[in-house]
Structure formats: structure tokens, C-alpha cells
Write a protein that holds these residues in place. Structure first.
Motif, PDB file in Angstrom:
ATOM      1  N   LYS A  36       0.834  -1.187   0.000  1.00 41.65           N
ATOM      2  CA  LYS A  36       0.000   0.000   0.000  1.00 41.65           C
ATOM      3  C   LYS A  36       0.871   1.240   0.000  1.00 41.65           C
ATOM      4  CE  LYS A  36      -3.601   0.464   2.415  1.00 41.65           C
ATOM      5  NZ  LYS A  36      -4.522   0.610   3.541  1.00 41.65           N
ATOM      6  N   GLN A  63      -2.404  -5.319   8.069  1.00 40.78           N
ATOM      7  CA  GLN A  63      -3.767  -4.803   7.933  1.00 40.78           C
ATOM      8  C   GLN A  63      -4.367  -5.138   6.573  1.00 40.78           C
ATOM      9  OE1 GLN A  63      -4.052  -0.539   8.274  1.00 40.78           O
ATOM     10  NE2 GLN A  63      -6.248  -0.499   7.924  1.00 40.78           N
ATOM     11  N   SER A  64      -5.615  -5.600   6.594  1.00 36.06           N
ATOM     12  CA  SER A  64      -6.374  -5.769   5.356  1.00 36.06           C
ATOM     13  C   SER A  64      -7.140  -4.489   5.066  1.00 36.06           C
ATOM     14  CB  SER A  64      -7.368  -6.930   5.488  1.00 36.06           C
ATOM     15  OG  SER A  64      -6.688  -8.159   5.660  1.00 36.06           O
ATOM     16  N   PRO A  65      -7.388  -4.170   3.808  1.00 41.35           N
ATOM     17  CA  PRO A  65      -8.137  -2.962   3.471  1.00 41.35           C
ATOM     18  C   PRO A  65      -9.493  -2.938   4.178  1.00 41.35           C
ATOM     19  CG  PRO A  65      -7.169  -3.923   1.504  1.00 41.35           C
ATOM     20  CD  PRO A  65      -6.945  -4.917   2.607  1.00 41.35           C
ATOM     21  N   ASP A  67     -10.146  -2.784   7.397  1.00 43.11           N
ATOM     22  CA  ASP A  67     -10.189  -3.304   8.756  1.00 43.11           C
ATOM     23  C   ASP A  67      -9.895  -2.166   9.730  1.00 43.11           C
ATOM     24  OD1 ASP A  67      -9.963  -4.612  11.164  1.00 43.11           O
ATOM     25  OD2 ASP A  67      -8.746  -6.262  10.389  1.00 43.11           O
ATOM     26  N   ASP A  93       0.190  -4.575   4.462  1.00 43.82           N
ATOM     27  CA  ASP A  93      -0.286  -5.477   3.423  1.00 43.82           C
ATOM     28  C   ASP A  93      -0.596  -6.825   4.077  1.00 43.82           C
ATOM     29  OD1 ASP A  93       0.252  -5.468   0.011  1.00 43.82           O
ATOM     30  OD2 ASP A  93      -0.440  -7.284   1.038  1.00 43.82           O
ATOM     31  N   PRO A  94      -1.777  -7.403   3.817  1.00 44.12           N
ATOM     32  CA  PRO A  94      -2.118  -8.688   4.420  1.00 44.12           C
ATOM     33  C   PRO A  94      -1.357  -9.860   3.821  1.00 44.12           C
ATOM     34  CG  PRO A  94      -3.854  -7.997   2.919  1.00 44.12           C
ATOM     35  CD  PRO A  94      -2.896  -6.844   3.034  1.00 44.12           C
ATOM     36  N   GLN A 185     -11.121 -15.174   9.832  1.00 45.20           N
ATOM     37  CA  GLN A 185     -11.197 -14.327   8.640  1.00 45.20           C
ATOM     38  C   GLN A 185      -9.930 -14.324   7.793  1.00 45.20           C
ATOM     39  OE1 GLN A 185     -11.139 -13.083  11.786  1.00 45.20           O
ATOM     40  NE2 GLN A 185      -9.901 -11.210  11.893  1.00 45.20           N
ATOM     41  N   GLU A 186      -8.851 -14.934   8.299  1.00 40.54           N
ATOM     42  CA  GLU A 186      -7.606 -14.975   7.531  1.00 40.54           C
ATOM     43  C   GLU A 186      -6.879 -16.283   7.829  1.00 40.54           C
ATOM     44  OE1 GLU A 186      -3.278 -12.708   7.195  1.00 40.54           O
ATOM     45  OE2 GLU A 186      -4.901 -11.742   8.308  1.00 40.54           O
ATOM     46  N   ASN A 213     -13.548 -15.394   4.026  1.00 41.15           N
ATOM     47  CA  ASN A 213     -12.668 -14.434   3.354  1.00 41.15           C
ATOM     48  C   ASN A 213     -12.899 -13.057   3.952  1.00 41.15           C
ATOM     49  OD1 ASN A 213     -11.204 -12.785   1.677  1.00 41.15           O
ATOM     50  ND2 ASN A 213     -12.295 -13.309  -0.196  1.00 41.15           N
ATOM     51  N   THR A 215     -11.633 -10.261   3.543  1.00 41.11           N
ATOM     52  CA  THR A 215     -11.559  -9.083   2.678  1.00 41.11           C
ATOM     53  C   THR A 215     -12.834  -8.879   1.871  1.00 41.11           C
ATOM     54  OG1 THR A 215     -10.552 -10.320   0.849  1.00 41.11           O
ATOM     55  CG2 THR A 215      -9.064  -9.341   2.481  1.00 41.11           C
ATOM     56  N   ASP A 216     -13.799  -9.772   2.021  1.00 34.71           N
ATOM     57  CA  ASP A 216     -15.064  -9.712   1.264  1.00 34.71           C
ATOM     58  C   ASP A 216     -16.212  -9.888   2.253  1.00 34.71           C
ATOM     59  OD1 ASP A 216     -17.254 -10.001  -0.387  1.00 34.71           O
ATOM     60  OD2 ASP A 216     -16.367 -11.542  -1.665  1.00 34.71           O
TER      61      ASP A 216
END
Length: 339
Positions: A36, A63-65, A67, A93-94, A185-186, A213, A215-216
Motif C-alpha cells: 500500500k 492490515q487488510s483494506p 479493517d 499489506d495482508p 477471517q484470515e 474471506n 476481505t469480502d
């Protein structure tokens, strides 16, 4: 992943640290390398900040986008940076390989210190070794309590995720739960795996793991909903992050389930949900404190030669339960983004 190990009496004594922290955004990993774009923080220093020479510190997380948990970590780091006259470079970046690239970017910039999360420690081992070879001090935060010493980090700030999971399982027992699903979640994140494993080790009922997932969020919602429709015996959904707990509440409603929701981690929306009773409780690891202490520790090391825990023990920031009995006291701080 689950494991059926017996409850342990393992406890780590908290180490008290007095710290001031700094937050920083790693410069410029291009989208082609998966990083990022970096952002700088701490420019507007408060009155009474340190008069020591300006430092540069890189805070690199997984970090995920979207979160929002990491907004709280970063806010603490920026508060420390402002106080300590630190230029903070934050990047995230995850993807573990991309996160390692961001750490390498910080090394190339010759920063004065690096604070890093270890969600996937094996992927970070080589680049952390490079930082040490460059005489750049590295501390860990949030994820990696079982691995920070093996990787040669100076200090670690966070909670023992296994201990937190064990406490969660005992709490479910006290509430009479019989069948819990632990929502991850990951996949591959060691801290999340430890939470579910700890829960299973002390929970006397049935525990299942449900991978989603993270991120979704629409996919998260539909996956939890489908699981609840499939098995009406599930009476508790245990999520591993505040946004996923709020989504799980919607899934329970959509599935026509009687399951209750409890979670790890906290934010201001979650305190409202606890007050209303739509979420039963949260385990708070104090992310603001993690960011603050990690950045401030690098200032203390450079200027005073101090390091917390003597390189042997982590500085524990959790776990602490937040439920209806104490949520009002916590909510005012959550609204400010410090809990």
C-alpha cells in the motif's frame, strides 16, 4: 485449525512499560509489488514534545483494506510519534510476502527503528535478519507473541492469543453455551489460529472452525448465514474481529437462528451493540496501547538505552472482557478511538 489440548495454567505476568509512541508510513511500495502507498503521520506534534533529535520509525502491519481495528493501532502510534519527535511511516499489506517487502523498503530508507506485526512469522524471518544486520532495532506488536524471541526482536507488545482464547472458552462455559463456531477471517494467521485453539481447549461444549474471506464482507455474511442454516444447534458465533461480529449479527437474523454473538476486539460500534445486547461480550487487547508502546519503545531504546521486558517477557495489553457490566465506562474511550 482446531486442537483438543487440555486447559493450561500458563500465564505470563504483565510487564509494566512507561512509553511514548510514534507512527510512520512506509514510503512508496508500488502496486506492482503489492504494497500500500505509504503515508506519514505525527507531523502535528503536541506542545511539550521531546526535544531529542528527529527519528524515523516504520510501522509495518498485516492490515487488510477496510479493517478499522488498525486505525486504533495507528492512532496510538501517531500519538507516541508526535510526543517523541518521530517521523512515522505506516504501511500495511495482508500478504506476508508483500509485508516483508515493506519491511525491506524501511531498511533501504535507513529508518531508525521498525515496529512490525508477525501474523505469518516464517515469511518475516529473513527480512528481520536483514534489519538486524543493518543495526536497525526491531520490535513486535499485536501478532507474534510466540515467535518474537525466536526471530530476535527486542520487545513485543500485545496479548497472548492462546491465553485470550482460553479465557473466551471459560466465559462461554459460564454462559451455558453448548456449540460454538469460531470464525477465522484470515487462514494462516497464527494469532487467529491460537485464539480458536485456546477457546477449544477450555470450552466444554463443541467447537467448530469456519474459515471466511475477511476481505469480502458480503461473502463473510453469506458463509456464516449458510452455516447457521445448516446447523441449528449452534448457539454461539465467536468472531475474531469487531467488524465480523457486527456482520455475524446480521447473519444470525438472516438465518433465523437463535445463536448469540461474542467476539475478540473492540471498536465504538461494537460498544453500542454490547449496550443493546446484540453482542454479548468482547475481548479487548487495547490496540491503541500496542501502537503507542511499540513506537515509544524505539525512542526509549535510542535515547535512554531502555527496553521493556528485558528481552525475555512480552508487555501484555490484554485480554480484558467488555460486557454490559462495564461497557459504559469503556464506550467513551472507544468513541475517541483509544479503546
Amino acid at each position: 485449525m482446531d486442537r483438543s489440548s487440555k486447559p493450561r495454567s500458563r500465564r505470563l505476568a504483565p510487564v509494566v512499560a512507561v512509553a511514548a509512541v510514534a507512527a510512520l508510513t512506509l514510503a512508496g511500495c508500488s502496486s506492482s509489488s503489492g504494497g500500500k502507498k505509504s503515508e506519514e503521520g505525527g507531523a502535528n506534534a503536541s506542545a511539550g514534545k521531546a526535544t531529542t533529535p528527529r527519528m524515523t520509525v516504520a510501522l509495518v502491519t498485516h492490515q487488510s483494506p477496510g479493517d478499522t481495528f488498525w486505525d486504533i493501532v495507528r492512532k496510538g502510534a501517531e500519538a507516541a510519534a508526535a510526543k517523541d519527535n518521530i517521523k512515522l511511516i505506516y504501511s500495511a499489506d495482508p500478504n506476508a510476502g508483500n509485508q516483508a517487502t515493506l519491511v525491506q523498503n524501511a531498511i533501504d530508507q535507513k529508518v531508525d527503528g521498525i515496529a512490525v506485526t508477525l501474523a505469518k512469522p516464517d515469511a518475516m524471518k529473513t527480512v528481520i535478519g536483514k534489519a538486524k544486520s543493518a543495526n536497525i532495532p526491531v520490535v513486535g506488536l499485536n501478532s507474534g507473541v510466540s515467535d518474537w524471541k525466536k526471530l530476535g526482536l527486542m520487545e513485543f507488545f500485545g496479548q497472548d492469543e492462546t491465553v485470550a482464547g482460553e479465557a473466551f472458552g471459560k466465559k462461554l462455559n459460564s454462559l451455558g453455551a453448548k456449540h460454538a463456531v469460531c470464525v477465522v477471517q484470515e487462514q494462516g494467521n497464527v494469532g487467529l489460529t491460537q485464539r480458536c485453539d485456546g477457546l477449544k481447549s477450555t470450552f466444554s461444549g463443541k467447537t467448530e472452525v469456519l474459515n471466511v474471506n475477511g476481505t469480502d464482507m458480503p461473502s463473510v455474511k453469506s458463509t456464516i448465514t449458510a452455516k447457521l442454516k445448516q446447523d441449528s444447534s449452534i448457539d454461539y458465533v465467536a468472531t475474531l474481529g469487531a467488524p465480523f461480529a457486527l456482520t455475524a449479527v446480521q447473519s444470525v437474523s438472516d438465518a433465523g437462528s437463535k445463536a448469540k454473538v461474542a467476539t475478540f476486539d473492540l471498536n465504538k460500534d461494537l460498544t453500542t451493540a454490547i449496550s443493546k445486547g446484540t453482542i454479548q461480550f468482547a475481548v479487548d487487547q487495547q490496540p491503541y496501547l500496542q501502537g503507542y508502546l511499540a513506537v515509544d519503545s524505539l525512542w526509549l531504546y535510542k535515547n535512554n538505552g531502555n527496553y521493556s521486558g528485558g528481552g525475555e517477557q512480552p508487555v501484555l495489553t490484554g485480554p480484558a472482557f467488555v460486557d454490559k457490566s462495564n461497557v459504559e465506562a469503556v464506550a467513551k474511550f472507544a468513541a475517541k478511538g483509544t479503546r
